[in-house]
Design an enzyme around this catalytic site. Structure first.
Site, mmCIF file in Angstrom:
data_model
loop_
_atom_site.group_PDB
_atom_site.id
_atom_site.type_symbol
_atom_site.label_atom_id
_atom_site.label_comp_id
_atom_site.label_asym_id
_atom_site.label_seq_id
_atom_site.Cartn_x
_atom_site.Cartn_y
_atom_site.Cartn_z
ATOM 1 N N CYS A 2 0.822 -1.212 0.000
ATOM 2 C CA CYS A 2 0.000 0.000 0.000
ATOM 3 C C CYS A 2 0.856 1.262 0.000
ATOM 4 O O CYS A 2 1.968 1.254 0.521
ATOM 5 C CB CYS A 2 -0.820 0.084 1.269
ATOM 6 S SG CYS A 2 -2.000 -1.203 1.451
ATOM 7 N N ARG A 27 5.126 0.038 -6.095
ATOM 8 C CA ARG A 27 5.115 -0.788 -4.887
ATOM 9 C C ARG A 27 4.170 -1.980 -5.025
ATOM 10 O O ARG A 27 4.239 -2.908 -4.236
ATOM 11 C CB ARG A 27 4.693 0.047 -3.680
ATOM 12 C CG ARG A 27 5.659 1.173 -3.360
ATOM 13 C CD ARG A 27 5.065 2.119 -2.345
ATOM 14 N NE ARG A 27 4.899 1.498 -1.053
ATOM 15 C CZ ARG A 27 5.754 1.608 -0.046
ATOM 16 N NH1 ARG A 27 6.839 2.307 -0.207
ATOM 17 N NH2 ARG A 27 5.526 1.028 1.098
ATOM 18 N N TRP A 75 -3.009 -2.627 -1.354
ATOM 19 C CA TRP A 75 -2.610 -3.998 -1.648
ATOM 20 C C TRP A 75 -3.319 -4.833 -0.592
ATOM 21 O O TRP A 75 -2.944 -4.841 0.570
ATOM 22 C CB TRP A 75 -1.099 -4.138 -1.566
ATOM 23 C CG TRP A 75 -0.547 -5.422 -2.078
ATOM 24 C CD1 TRP A 75 -0.220 -5.722 -3.374
ATOM 25 C CD2 TRP A 75 -0.221 -6.582 -1.304
ATOM 26 N NE1 TRP A 75 0.281 -6.996 -3.439
ATOM 27 C CE2 TRP A 75 0.299 -7.547 -2.197
ATOM 28 C CE3 TRP A 75 -0.319 -6.906 0.050
ATOM 29 C CZ2 TRP A 75 0.717 -8.812 -1.777
ATOM 30 C CZ3 TRP A 75 0.094 -8.168 0.467
ATOM 31 C CH2 TRP A 75 0.609 -9.102 -0.454
ATOM 32 N N ASN A 101 -1.884 1.931 5.942
ATOM 33 C CA ASN A 101 -1.014 0.827 5.517
ATOM 34 C C ASN A 101 -0.754 -0.029 6.741
ATOM 35 O O ASN A 101 -0.462 0.523 7.803
ATOM 36 C CB ASN A 101 0.341 1.339 5.027
ATOM 37 C CG ASN A 101 0.242 2.086 3.728
ATOM 38 O OD1 ASN A 101 -0.814 2.148 3.115
ATOM 39 N ND2 ASN A 101 1.357 2.668 3.313
ATOM 40 N N GLY A 102 -0.803 -1.331 6.567
ATOM 41 C CA GLY A 102 -0.506 -2.213 7.693
ATOM 42 C C GLY A 102 -1.672 -3.134 7.990
ATOM 43 O O GLY A 102 -2.590 -3.274 7.178
ATOM 44 N N GLU A 482 18.465 -17.320 -7.343
ATOM 45 C CA GLU A 482 18.013 -15.965 -7.645
ATOM 46 C C GLU A 482 17.507 -15.871 -9.090
ATOM 47 O O GLU A 482 16.484 -15.246 -9.360
ATOM 48 C CB GLU A 482 19.148 -14.963 -7.379
ATOM 49 C CG GLU A 482 18.888 -13.537 -7.799
ATOM 50 C CD GLU A 482 17.622 -12.920 -7.218
ATOM 51 O OE1 GLU A 482 17.049 -13.441 -6.256
ATOM 52 O OE2 GLU A 482 17.193 -11.895 -7.788
ATOM 53 N N LYS A 486 13.756 -14.803 -10.215
ATOM 54 C CA LYS A 486 13.516 -13.679 -11.128
ATOM 55 C C LYS A 486 12.615 -14.121 -12.273
ATOM 56 O O LYS A 486 11.666 -13.435 -12.628
ATOM 57 C CB LYS A 486 14.868 -13.194 -11.665
ATOM 58 C CG LYS A 486 14.961 -11.767 -12.014
ATOM 59 C CD LYS A 486 15.415 -10.885 -10.889
ATOM 60 C CE LYS A 486 14.496 -10.957 -9.698
ATOM 61 N NZ LYS A 486 15.034 -10.326 -8.514
ATOM 62 N N GLU A 489 9.011 -14.718 -11.012
ATOM 63 C CA GLU A 489 8.337 -13.482 -10.603
ATOM 64 C C GLU A 489 7.774 -12.716 -11.787
ATOM 65 O O GLU A 489 6.670 -12.183 -11.706
ATOM 66 C CB GLU A 489 9.325 -12.556 -9.873
ATOM 67 C CG GLU A 489 9.624 -12.959 -8.453
ATOM 68 C CD GLU A 489 10.627 -12.025 -7.780
ATOM 69 O OE1 GLU A 489 10.394 -11.630 -6.646
ATOM 70 O OE2 GLU A 489 11.666 -11.683 -8.407
ATOM 71 N N HIS A 505 20.057 -36.967 -7.054
ATOM 72 C CA HIS A 505 19.299 -37.376 -5.870
ATOM 73 C C HIS A 505 17.819 -37.074 -6.020
ATOM 74 O O HIS A 505 17.090 -37.068 -5.030
ATOM 75 C CB HIS A 505 19.881 -36.697 -4.624
ATOM 76 C CG HIS A 505 21.315 -37.042 -4.401
ATOM 77 N ND1 HIS A 505 21.726 -38.274 -3.985
ATOM 78 C CD2 HIS A 505 22.443 -36.319 -4.615
ATOM 79 C CE1 HIS A 505 23.049 -38.295 -3.914
ATOM 80 N NE2 HIS A 505 23.505 -37.127 -4.306
ATOM 81 N N LYS A 600 6.498 -4.220 -3.894
ATOM 82 C CA LYS A 600 7.916 -3.871 -3.750
ATOM 83 C C LYS A 600 8.389 -3.938 -2.297
ATOM 84 O O LYS A 600 9.197 -4.769 -1.937
ATOM 85 C CB LYS A 600 8.150 -2.466 -4.321
ATOM 86 C CG LYS A 600 9.591 -2.002 -4.251
ATOM 87 C CD LYS A 600 10.447 -2.707 -5.269
ATOM 88 C CE LYS A 600 11.892 -2.280 -5.215
ATOM 89 N NZ LYS A 600 12.737 -3.244 -5.942
HETATM 90 N N1 HGA Z 1 -5.040 -3.982 5.868
HETATM 91 C C1 HGA Z 1 -5.379 -2.960 4.929
HETATM 92 C C2 HGA Z 1 -4.127 -2.325 4.330
HETATM 93 C C3 HGA Z 1 -3.251 -3.350 3.667
HETATM 94 C C4 HGA Z 1 -1.818 -2.925 3.397
HETATM 95 O O1 HGA Z 1 -1.188 -2.126 4.082
HETATM 96 N N2 HGA Z 1 -1.170 -3.522 2.384
HETATM 97 O O2 HGA Z 1 0.143 -3.202 2.098
HETATM 98 C C5 HGA Z 1 -6.305 -3.480 3.840
HETATM 99 O O3 HGA Z 1 -6.355 -4.684 3.561
HETATM 100 O O4 HGA Z 1 -6.997 -2.679 3.248
#
Ligand code: HGA
Length: 605
Positions: A2, A27, A75, A101-102, A482, A486, A489, A505, A600
């Site tokens: 986020c 990000r 996100w 965010n969080g 790595e 890559k 991803e 093996h 990111k």
């Molecule tokens: N938990 C919140 C924000 C998610 C977040 O920080 N993502 O990086 C949500 O799900 O909206």
């Protein structure tokens, strides 16, 4: 992950915030939203959209004027990506707006209590509880309301709050998720990442965990969540706004791969000491006596940083003869590790904010361990928490997948290994030999990058593969890991990496014409062993792409890379494989800079 961006001042806020969101796009996110107001306005105006920032932009009405606002790229962690779950979130009266965010760990309990009190929820997010807690607070000031709401919350947040009744300010808070203030002339900015700020101001204040701030157009102040004032002196950031532009390349990934010769030059600059055939790493805060006392080195990182740490561990063991290993920080912090006072812990993170790494650092510090940080972003959380460390000086890395930062991190580890080695038993002549090798790296990287057209042709041949195998032995194994990461991803081709020694093996069972193998075959003491692995694959009609110091007969293709000192060879052998992943993904029409489901800076668990 986020992103948050906010502004208070005199300018038309919507275009400014949309531009800020674009700078945060790298990000990784799934939806976006914006809320604005102005001192004269009667309330808040909000627009949200699932999808890209351009989808949000298309929804913003022509008349959407305001001078204060906050915006977000989400996100999803709690609730699917949707218009409703996108941030900002508003209370029922539409007076309080929050971007977050969080993760709020106790959101389920808080939600149940609020629902029992008659609150109606409009989204599935954990964030929405915060909005209602602020809206229901009886406190007088917005700062107190936010503080009171946060007192109920367990978990991590970088949060920005607006209130229609307090339209002269934005209140922000940080706990475990980055918040930076941008200080302007009669205008203030806030963001979760300086990328969103550098085109407007270089004067930055980074909030600490447990800190809050009030932003007004001509003033800001910081204080703790308990309310006591803190001092915040703005620092000047060096990164230029242009560093975030694509500079004529089609993707950030391509730009960042191409920048590696200069980037490596930067990580070496000012650190080599020819007189004593060693390097200076002033930021380690580790004197020679302490360095000699280290009995083990444990490197912690996630994803690409973990792979860089694996190469780092080998370098430290080889050059300094200290037992060393790397482990994913995400695992380490959950297995109740034995923390040993004679072990040097090294935490690796591009952003310096990777939550799993930061949490491991905090746990280690709590147990009295000595922790060094190897990070790219100056002043980031891990850099601040650690006892010392090294900046890798890769410059801003925007593409979700890491390339130049990986390379610079490995070079930084080579410097650390050389430094520890020369304090211990590495001879002057070996020190000299390695310094010469390090100095050659930028020119050799430039040489590899010149072979891009050839690598592109090979990539186009492999682009149709369902699955690919990557093998390497000892120094080559983390390079294989790595390279396979890559490829998966950005191309979404399934890829596996194995030590070449392990082929017999198990994984040899998979070899058939449809499964190409990429083999790392350096000219080192294991060359013949690696050649034997190629024979075994060829005998089962497997296709082989070798990355080697000379043509390999058994391989269908060989990418020849310049030879350096044996210990430093892994640094160069990874580079053509970044281009291989890039051109494979390009041939498959993938969104290279924003691979699906990835972000990111992984600032949540
Ligand atoms: N938990 C919140 C924000 C998610 C977040 O920080 N993502 O990086 C949500 O799900 O909206």
């Amino acid at each position: 992950m986020c992103g948050i961006v906010g502004y208070i001042g005199k300018r038309d806020v919507a275009p400014l915030l949309l531009e800020g969101l674009q700078r945060l796009e790298y990000r990784g996110y799934d939806s976006a939203g914006i809320v604005i107001t102005s001192p004269k306005a009667s309330g808040l105006k909000m627009v949200k959209a699932k999808g890209r920032v351009r989808d949000l932009e298309a929804k913003v009405p022509k008349r959407f004027a305001g001078t204060t606002g906050i915006a977000h790229t989400r996100w999803a962690t709690h609730g699917a990506p949707s218009d409703e779950n996108a941030h900002p979130h508003l209370d029922a009266e539409g007076k309080v707006a929050v971007v977050h965010n969080g993760i709020i760990d106790n959101a389920t309990e808080l939600r149940a209590k609020l629902v029992a009190d008659g609150v109606e929820f409009l989204s599935e997010t954990d964030t929405e509880v915060l909005v209602h807690l602020v809206a229901r607070s009886q406190a007088v000031t917005l700062e107190e309301k936010v503080r009171e709401a946060l007192r109920h919350v367990e978990g991590t947040y970088g949060v920005a709050v607006m209130h229609a009744d307090f339209s002269d300010r934005i209140v922000v808070a940080r706990n475990g998720s980055p918040v930076v203030l941008g200080i302007g002339e009669k205008e203030m900015f806030v963001a979760s990442d300086i990328a969103a700020l550098v085109s407007h101001t270089r004067q930055i204040v980074t909030l600490e965990d447990g800190e809050m701030a009030t932003l007004k157009a001509d003033d800001f102040r910081t204080y703790t969540t308990e309310g006591s004032r803190t001092t915040a002196t703005p620092t000047t950031v060096e990164w230029e706004a242009e560093s975030y532009d694509m500079g004529g390349h089609d993707t950030y990934m391509h730009k960042e791969i191409s920048e590696q010769a200069d980037a490596v030059d930067r990580v070496l600059r000012g650190r080599i000491d020819d007189r004593f055939s060693t390097v200076h790493l002033g930021g380690l805060n580790l004197d020679a006596r302490e360095a000699r006392g280290i009995r083990r080195v444990k490197i912690l990182g996630c994803g690409t940083s973990y792979h860089a740490g694996m190469i780092g561990a080998q370098l430290i063991e080889e050059l300094a003869r200290i037992p060393a290993d790397a482990e994913p920080a995400s695992e380490f912090r959950y297995r109740n590790p034995v923390v040993d006072p004679d072990t040097l812990y090294v935490a690796v993170s591009q952003s310096g904010e990777t939550y799993d790494v930061l949490a491991a650092v905090q746990e280690l510090k709590r147990k009295g361990a000595r922790v060094l940080g190897v990070v790219n972003v100056v002043g980031s959380a891990i850099a601040r928490e650690a006892d010392g460390g090294m900046y890798v000086h890769a410059g801003p890395e925007v593409c979700v997948v890491s390339t130049k930062c990986f390379t610079n991190t490995v070079v930084a580890f080579a410097l650390l290994a050389l430094h520890l080695g020369r304090i211990r038993d590495l001879s002057v002549s070996d020190g000299k030999r390695l310094i010469e090798g390090l100095r050659k790296l930028p020119a050799q990287i430039a040489e590899i990058l010149k072979t891009e057209d050839e690598i592109k042709k090979i990539a186009e041949e492999y682009a149709g593969a369902q699955s690919m195998m990557f093998i390497g032995r000892v120094r080559g194994y983390p390079v294989a890991l790595e390279a396979s990461l890559k490829l998966k991803e950005i191309s979404y081709i399934h890829a596996e990496a194995y030590p070449a020694s392990e082929l017999k093996h198990g994984p040899l069972a998979l070899i058939e014409p449809a499964l190409p193998t990429v083999a790392i075959v350096p000219d080192d003491e294991l060359l013949e062993k690696n050649r034997a692995a190629l024979e075994e694959i060829k005998a089962r009609s497997g296709r082989i792409l070798a990355v080697a110091h000379r043509e390999q007969e058994k391989a269908d293709h060989t990418i020849v890379v310049p030879k350096n000192e044996t210990e430093l060879d892994p640094i160069l052998m990874g580079i053509p494989l970044q281009l291989l992943a890039y051109h494979t993904a390009l041939a498959m029409g993938r969104d290279i800079d924003k691979p699906r489901n990835l972000a990111k800076s992984v600032t949540v668990e």
